[in-house]
Enzyme design. Structure first.
Site, PDB file in Angstrom:
ATOM      1  N   HIS A  53     -28.430   1.850  34.344  1.00 27.22           N
ATOM      2  CA  HIS A  53     -27.886   1.144  34.280  1.00 27.22           C
ATOM      3  C   HIS A  53     -26.747   0.507  35.004  1.00 27.22           C
ATOM      4  O   HIS A  53     -26.336   0.581  36.394  1.00 27.22           O
ATOM      5  CB  HIS A  53     -26.692   1.793  33.636  1.00 27.22           C
TER       6      HIS A  53
ATOM      7  N   ILE B 196     -43.983   4.097  46.709  1.00 26.64           N
ATOM      8  CA  ILE B 196     -44.437   5.090  45.130  1.00 26.64           C
ATOM      9  C   ILE B 196     -43.552   6.102  45.509  1.00 26.64           C
ATOM     10  O   ILE B 196     -43.026   6.517  46.340  1.00 26.64           O
ATOM     11  CB  ILE B 196     -45.753   5.173  45.664  1.00 26.64           C
TER      12      ILE B 196
ATOM     13  N   ASP C 115     -57.508 -18.837  43.069  1.00 24.03           N
ATOM     14  CA  ASP C 115     -57.934 -17.917  43.655  1.00 24.03           C
ATOM     15  C   ASP C 115     -58.194 -18.830  45.000  1.00 24.03           C
ATOM     16  O   ASP C 115     -59.563 -19.025  44.799  1.00 24.03           O
ATOM     17  CB  ASP C 115     -59.153 -16.623  43.869  1.00 24.03           C
ATOM     18  N   ASP C 116     -57.790 -18.355  45.844  1.00 20.54           N
ATOM     19  CA  ASP C 116     -58.383 -19.405  47.009  1.00 20.54           C
ATOM     20  C   ASP C 116     -58.917 -18.982  47.964  1.00 20.54           C
ATOM     21  O   ASP C 116     -59.428 -19.008  49.020  1.00 20.54           O
ATOM     22  CB  ASP C 116     -56.603 -19.518  48.056  1.00 20.54           C
TER      23      ASP C 116
ATOM     24  N   GLY D  58     -43.337   5.516  50.904  1.00 23.14           N
ATOM     25  CA  GLY D  58     -43.617   6.358  49.716  1.00 23.14           C
ATOM     26  C   GLY D  58     -42.709   7.178  50.029  1.00 23.14           C
ATOM     27  O   GLY D  58     -42.630   7.351  50.904  1.00 23.14           O
TER      28      GLY D  58
END
Length: 194
Positions: free
Chosen positions: A123, A153, A18-19, A171
């Site tokens: 598919h 979402i 983590d920077d 969303g």
């Protein structure tokens, strides 16, 4: 991501790079250093597989980190045990499939892509590398989504649609025709915003 990696028993331990944190531990997982420490930590055998946990607002960073490390370090793949994935599906390295996803026959999920909770992909669909699918995205068959796309979402995409790289869908966006120009799209049907 770390929570599911541990609770679904994909890994016995998870570590972070983590920077931005000065903490030595995040959510019970040790921080090994910054991204500049990844190669040396791998060479020191502190970990054996890598996943990129950076979210949807930083897809270019996800892509850059993947391209930097993918030739030197093995990337893991997590498919949650509650998801159903057909035997013909191809899921490339670095992908994470969260709980409750359904991935139908002859689908291809390219490298370093995240499918969040309860995504449904029909598919003969291909999702490009470095994409982020938010919870409950529904994609019909024969869809092709290029790299570095964010699907918000509850996004719905009908069959036989193509979406160009670097597209963001807000969303609950409903895509009923191909998107050939990158940018932000929202609404039902999807409309270009910027």
């Amino acid at each position: 991501m770390a929570h599911y990696a541990l609770s679904d028993k994909h890994y016995g331990k998870v570590f972070f790079f983590d920077d931005f944190t000065t903490q030595t531990e995040v959510n019970g997982c040790r921080v090994l250093g910054k991204t500049s420490d990844v190669i040396s930590s791998f060479e020191d055998k502190q970990f054996d597989e890598l996943l990129i946990g950076i979210g949807y607002k930083h897809l270019q960073v996800r892509k850059d980190l993947f391209e930097t490390f993918s030739t030197a370090i093995p990337f893991g793949t997590i498919i949650h045990s509650s998801s159903w994935v057909d035997d013909t599906v191809v899921i490339e390295k670095g992908c994470v499939v969260y709980p409750g996803c359904i991935i139908d026959a002859k689908t291809v999920i390219r490298a370093n892509t995240v499918l969040n909770i309860a995504c449904s992909i029909a598919h003969d669909t291909e999702i490009g590398s470095h994409c982020f699918l938010s919870p409950r995205v529904a994609i019909a068959g024969f869809v092709n989504i290029d790299e570095c796309c964010v699907l918000g979402i509850n996004t719905t995409i009908i069959d036989n649609v193509k979406i160009v790289a670097h597209t963001q869908l807000g969303g609950a966006t409903v895509v009923i025709k191909s998107i050939n120009k990158s940018g932000l799209f929202v609404g039902n049907p999807a409309k270009f915003v910027r």
